[in-house]
Design a protein around this motif. Structure first.
Motif, PDB file in Angstrom:
ATOM      1  N   THR A  27      45.833  40.401  48.838  1.00 40.13           N
ATOM      2  CA  THR A  27      46.400  40.932  47.742  1.00 40.13           C
ATOM      3  C   THR A  27      47.866  40.237  47.254  1.00 40.13           C
ATOM      4  N   GLY A  28      47.476  39.015  47.266  1.00 47.30           N
ATOM      5  CA  GLY A  28      48.740  37.982  46.976  1.00 47.30           C
ATOM      6  C   GLY A  28      48.738  38.247  45.471  1.00 47.30           C
ATOM      7  N   GLN A  29      50.021  37.653  44.804  1.00 51.40           N
ATOM      8  CA  GLN A  29      50.115  37.727  43.386  1.00 51.40           C
ATOM      9  C   GLN A  29      50.404  36.297  42.892  1.00 51.40           C
ATOM     10  N   ASN A  46      47.078  40.747  40.945  1.00 46.51           N
ATOM     11  CA  ASN A  46      47.502  41.164  42.581  1.00 46.51           C
ATOM     12  C   ASN A  46      46.311  41.173  43.248  1.00 46.51           C
ATOM     13  N   GLN A  47      45.231  40.045  43.200  1.00 46.83           N
ATOM     14  CA  GLN A  47      44.043  40.211  44.016  1.00 46.83           C
ATOM     15  C   GLN A  47      43.754  38.741  44.527  1.00 46.83           C
ATOM     16  N   LEU A  64      40.602  35.178  40.907  1.00 42.57           N
ATOM     17  CA  LEU A  64      39.465  35.575  39.829  1.00 42.57           C
ATOM     18  C   LEU A  64      40.162  35.719  38.336  1.00 42.57           C
ATOM     19  N   SER A  67      40.886  39.163  37.063  1.00 34.63           N
ATOM     20  CA  SER A  67      41.673  40.100  37.746  1.00 34.63           C
ATOM     21  C   SER A  67      43.281  39.946  37.015  1.00 34.63           C
ATOM     22  N   LYS A  69      45.846  40.953  34.847  1.00 35.64           N
ATOM     23  CA  LYS A  69      46.042  42.201  33.733  1.00 35.64           C
ATOM     24  C   LYS A  69      47.108  41.787  32.919  1.00 35.64           C
TER      25      LYS A  69
ATOM     26  N   LYS B  76      39.261  49.608  55.404  1.00 33.50           N
ATOM     27  CA  LYS B  76      40.894  49.495  55.292  1.00 33.50           C
ATOM     28  C   LYS B  76      41.507  49.990  53.945  1.00 33.50           C
ATOM     29  N   ASP B  80      48.672  46.940  47.196  1.00 35.91           N
ATOM     30  CA  ASP B  80      48.945  45.410  46.912  1.00 35.91           C
ATOM     31  C   ASP B  80      50.594  45.176  46.840  1.00 35.91           C
ATOM     32  N   GLN B  81      50.750  43.954  46.280  1.00 36.30           N
ATOM     33  CA  GLN B  81      52.364  43.611  46.461  1.00 36.30           C
ATOM     34  C   GLN B  81      53.082  44.357  45.285  1.00 36.30           C
ATOM     35  N   ASN B  84      49.972  48.953  44.008  1.00 34.65           N
ATOM     36  CA  ASN B  84      48.849  49.647  43.791  1.00 34.65           C
ATOM     37  C   ASN B  84      48.052  50.083  44.953  1.00 34.65           C
ATOM     38  N   THR B  86      44.616  50.210  47.343  1.00 35.87           N
ATOM     39  CA  THR B  86      43.568  49.217  47.442  1.00 35.87           C
ATOM     40  C   THR B  86      42.886  50.015  48.615  1.00 35.87           C
ATOM     41  N   LEU B  99      36.510  44.636  47.963  1.00 35.77           N
ATOM     42  CA  LEU B  99      38.152  44.903  47.828  1.00 35.77           C
ATOM     43  C   LEU B  99      38.148  45.636  46.450  1.00 35.77           C
ATOM     44  N   CYS B 100      38.715  46.844  46.327  1.00 37.32           N
ATOM     45  CA  CYS B 100      38.893  47.801  45.010  1.00 37.32           C
ATOM     46  C   CYS B 100      40.300  47.948  44.942  1.00 37.32           C
ATOM     47  N   THR B 101      41.055  47.465  43.960  1.00 37.42           N
ATOM     48  CA  THR B 101      42.250  48.151  43.444  1.00 37.42           C
ATOM     49  C   THR B 101      41.967  49.302  42.593  1.00 37.42           C
ATOM     50  N   VAL B 129      35.517  41.635  44.426  1.00 40.01           N
ATOM     51  CA  VAL B 129      36.504  42.230  44.031  1.00 40.01           C
ATOM     52  C   VAL B 129      36.276  43.269  42.882  1.00 40.01           C
ATOM     53  N   LEU B 130      36.743  44.297  42.771  1.00 39.10           N
ATOM     54  CA  LEU B 130      36.885  45.303  41.673  1.00 39.10           C
ATOM     55  C   LEU B 130      38.092  45.841  41.246  1.00 39.10           C
ATOM     56  N   ASN B 131      38.336  46.163  40.094  1.00 40.42           N
ATOM     57  CA  ASN B 131      39.727  46.596  39.608  1.00 40.42           C
ATOM     58  C   ASN B 131      39.383  47.825  38.710  1.00 40.42           C
ATOM     59  N   GLU B 132      40.723  48.319  38.489  1.00 40.49           N
ATOM     60  CA  GLU B 132      40.519  49.624  37.853  1.00 40.49           C
ATOM     61  C   GLU B 132      39.832  50.635  38.292  1.00 40.49           C
TER      62      GLU B 132
END
Lengths: 179, 137
Positions: A27-29, A46-47, A64, A67, A69, B76, B80-81, B84, B86, B99-101, B129-132
């Motif tokens: 979860t780095g930026q 943020n992923q 990615l 990712s 935004k 887990k 995130d930084q 948000n 996760t 991993l889903c944010t 990786v998933l988001n939203e």
């Protein structure tokens, strides 16, 4: 008996001297900024997946494209479809070394200069890059900061707005707090 | 009669320009994809990771940028930084999961070992990786 104890002592010492730690985060930026005086073009991811080896300074940042935004959904769609072509090239990556890792004391809190050197791959084009950043150690946990200037044309990224609403050169800022 | 036609054309032009301006500068700024309104591909966390490990290109063709509904065991939870929430779901590979944010304002309420989460697939790094993301149950 004495011999065995000595052997164990030296084996332990040798392990201690050679043991290396791999720090990682998922979860780095990374911040991508290609703003121009005409338009704010900022995407934040943020992923970011990153690993760093304390002894060798080897470091990897992987991101990615989907990712990233943006505040504006339309801008995010254009970034993915027309510029970075994220369906064809879904990842960006930096692989390299912190060349002066020997100057970083992971056991002592503080800020240390970090010289990065390696290969940056974006849009499936790889270029050698180097930059200077910083490693902050807080309670044994490192945070890495660095910034790369990325000339979009060097990575085969083209589009009608580049050089106008979008800057020719983007600033890619990395901030990874390892766990 | 001619004036009437010219006025109607001008009004149409003005309305079109205003609509484009509103869509580009106002609507797009505040409206992002809403996973809750989109149909999802249902899959388990284990199967999703397995598909990506077997063939990343073909998995991307199937899942990338699509809304996916995943069922899996939570290994887990964190932030995130940017703050948000996760959540990471377990697969059959101990080195890789999903991993889903979660979307702003969404978080796991209570202690759940197995959850169903819906999110947009961004691809595969160490984890898929998933988001939203939103918690379905």
């Amino acid at each position: 008996m004495k011999k065995a104890t000595l052997l164990l002592f030296f084996a332990g010492l040798s392990f201690g001297l050679h043991a290396q730690k791999i720090f990682s985060t998922t979860t780095g930026q990374i911040r991508f900024n290609a703003s121009s005086p005409l338009e704010k073009v900022i995407g934040i991811n943020n992923q970011v997946d990153s690993k760093m080896v304390d002894k060798t300074g080897q470091v990897i940042f992987s991101a990615l494209i989907k990712s990233f935004k943006f505040e504006n959904q339309l801008m995010e769609d254009h970034f993915n479809e027309n510029y970075l072509e994220s369906s064809k090239f879904p990842k960006a990556e930096f692989r390299g070394f912190i060349t002066n890792i020997g100057t970083v004391n992971f056991a002592k809190d503080g800020k240390y200069t970090a010289n990065f050197s390696g290969t940056l791959t974006i849009h499936s084009v790889s270029q050698k890059v180097s930059t200077t950043g910083e490693i902050t150690i807080a309670k044994g946990t490192p945070t890495v900061n660095g910034a790369f200037k990325v000339k979009l044309a060097d990575y085969g990224i083209t589009g009608s707005y580049i050089g106008g609403k979008i800057a020719n050169e983007a600033e890619v800022t990395v901030n990874c707090k390892y766990q | 009669m001619k004036i009437k036609i010219v006025l109607i054309l001008l009004a149409l032009c003005f309305t079109s320009i205003a609509a484009v301006w509103y869509y580009v500068f106002q609507y797009s700024k505040t409206h992002h994809r809403d996973v809750e309104l989109e149909n999802a591909i249902a899959v388990t966390a284990g199967q999703l990771v397995k598909d990506y490990q077997a063939n990343e290109s073909s998995a991307n063709a199937h899942y990338l940028n699509k809304v996916i509904q995943i069922k899996g065991d939570v290994i887990k939870e964190g932030k995130d930084q940017a703050g948000n929430y996760t959540v990471t779901l377990k697969s059959n590979d101990p080195f890789s999961g999903v991993l889903c944010t979660l979307k702003n304002g969404s978080k796991i309420s209570g202690t759940h070992s197995t959850i169903v989460v819906k999110g947009i697939c961004a691809g595969f790094l160490t984890d898929v990786v998933l988001n939203e993301g939103v918690i379905v149950k």
